[in-house]
Design an enzyme around this catalytic site. Sequence first.
Site, short mmCIF file in Angstrom:
data_model
loop_
_atom_site.label_atom_id
_atom_site.label_comp_id
_atom_site.label_asym_id
_atom_site.label_seq_id
_atom_site.Cartn_x
_atom_site.Cartn_y
_atom_site.Cartn_z
N HIS A 1 -64.00 -71.17 32.28
CA HIS A 1 -64.33 -72.54 31.05
C HIS A 1 -64.16 -72.06 29.35
CE1 HIS A 1 -68.19 -70.78 29.66
NE2 HIS A 1 -68.48 -70.02 30.32
N GLU B 1 -69.48 -76.44 30.03
CA GLU B 1 -70.00 -75.08 31.39
C GLU B 1 -71.55 -75.09 30.75
OE1 GLU B 1 -71.12 -71.39 33.04
OE2 GLU B 1 -70.68 -72.09 30.86
N GLU B 2 -71.62 -74.56 29.08
CA GLU B 2 -72.53 -74.13 29.24
C GLU B 2 -73.96 -74.82 28.49
OE1 GLU B 2 -73.11 -71.39 28.40
OE2 GLU B 2 -71.28 -69.79 28.26
N ASP C 1 -65.21 -65.98 35.21
CA ASP C 1 -65.96 -66.26 33.77
C ASP C 1 -66.45 -64.96 33.73
OD1 ASP C 1 -68.09 -67.43 32.61
OD2 ASP C 1 -68.73 -68.61 33.90
N HIS D 1 -74.30 -64.24 24.46
CA HIS D 1 -74.49 -65.90 24.07
C HIS D 1 -75.23 -65.28 22.83
CE1 HIS D 1 -75.11 -68.58 27.77
NE2 HIS D 1 -74.21 -68.22 27.72
#
Length: 511
Positions: A281, A325-326, A354, A454
Amino acid sequence: MRSGVIRGLALSAALALPLAYAHPAQADPVPSQKSLITSVAASATKKHLQALQDIANANGGTRAAGTPGLLASRDYVAGKLKKAGWNVTLQPFDFPFFKENATASMERTAPTPKVYAPTPPDGSSVGDFATMTYSGSGNVTAALQNVDLMLPPGPTPSSSNSGCEAADFAGFVPGNIALLQRGTCTFAVKAQNAQAAGASAAIIFNEGQPGRTATLQGTLGGPGVTIPVVGASFDVGQELSAAGTAVHVVTNTTSEIRTTYNVIADSKYGDPNKVVMLGAHLDSVLAGPGINDNGSGSAVDLTIAEALGKIPTRNHLRIAWWSGEELGLLGSTFYVGNLAADQLAKIKLYLNFDMVASPNYALKIYDGDDSDQSGAPAGPPGSDEIEKLFEKYFDTIHQAHNGTDFDGRSDYGPFIAAGIPAGGLFTGAEGIKTAEEATLFGGTAGVAYDHCYHQACDTIANINDKALALNLGAIATAAVVYAFSNDLPGPAAAATTARKAAVAPEIGTVR
């Protein structure tokens, strides 16, 4: 260097990339294929990572889906692919975009003033209240009006049906702020009913049973509600339910449908009925540039694409850079869901990468055969063979590795659901590194694999060069092996093996 290690793939002046050759049962790289593997340079991967960092720096520190940073990342990847000889498709799809542009505020203005602590957009702390995802924007001061509350709490979770029916708003004064309670129906239904009744804002608080007292951090599911909607703890809601209460609430959000893009690269070579697919991603979260998550997988796949784009292969190579994707595997789900059955059947395997350079890494291989006998089950038939290829690669260079479940958190999910053999590599996210892993891989036990997961600090400084180098070697080997293999993983390969075993007694040996 150890035997089998290839020289000349400099990651930096101090670190060279060790590449060894896996020898899976279905294929052995011949000298020309080994040459391809050694052409995949880690220095190129680092340049791509720097480019993604530069893109984030120029676009508010993020490369999230629906932002200019993702569009610039898309264009960078597509441009490199076209130059390398790939056929490139930009696949658009719409999705619900949400961003909290500023920290919300909420204060009681009557009967006595009180300021409540907010939950900031980055989620770094939890306050007395939190903006609901897909809330509208507004700056409202108004009387609070209770809507069919259950105080004290009901005997079981979801006893309350506050705001679930239009009739709950009988007598509601337009312009007031609706005070609602969790239970029975979705937050979206409650908010939509409040908006339809003329509420200027809505506060939804928790129910009050054990386990349902904390600040609600919920979602309205998508755009559509234009008034401010916040979630609150049970204690705050109960306090606000007192007669004569007025509140000032401010939210600043963007909630709308936007378009984002997958980047799909198809080789000009290979059997179109035997597609070997890789993916990673491309999007980050809004909070940061996402250079490990997942610039690392994206940059590795792009490096391999540059090496293989003009090489005639036996099987057809396809590489995807997913968006969304997130937000819940949106891009890969859209792609798989829009393939006709005959096109889906041509994809013989999918390899997902990933987060392959976490700073406190462990070298994790997706558990295709459920050999750990815990957590998620095995992948579709053939996934076990993919796992074995990666295991053999690392064993060849005497590098420790361990397994990780197909837990559904990345883009292999839609492929597994479609029955396609899958595999890949992962170096850990917010999970905590064990003492055993610290012994195997170095680093620090008891802390996260990626302490910047994140967050805004997921920059190029968050990349572990050794993990990147080791995984690049494994991924390059897998890509080349499967690009030229006569015997791809999966049910067909298993049937061929069974047929060979059945006739072995007659011919004396299996060739």
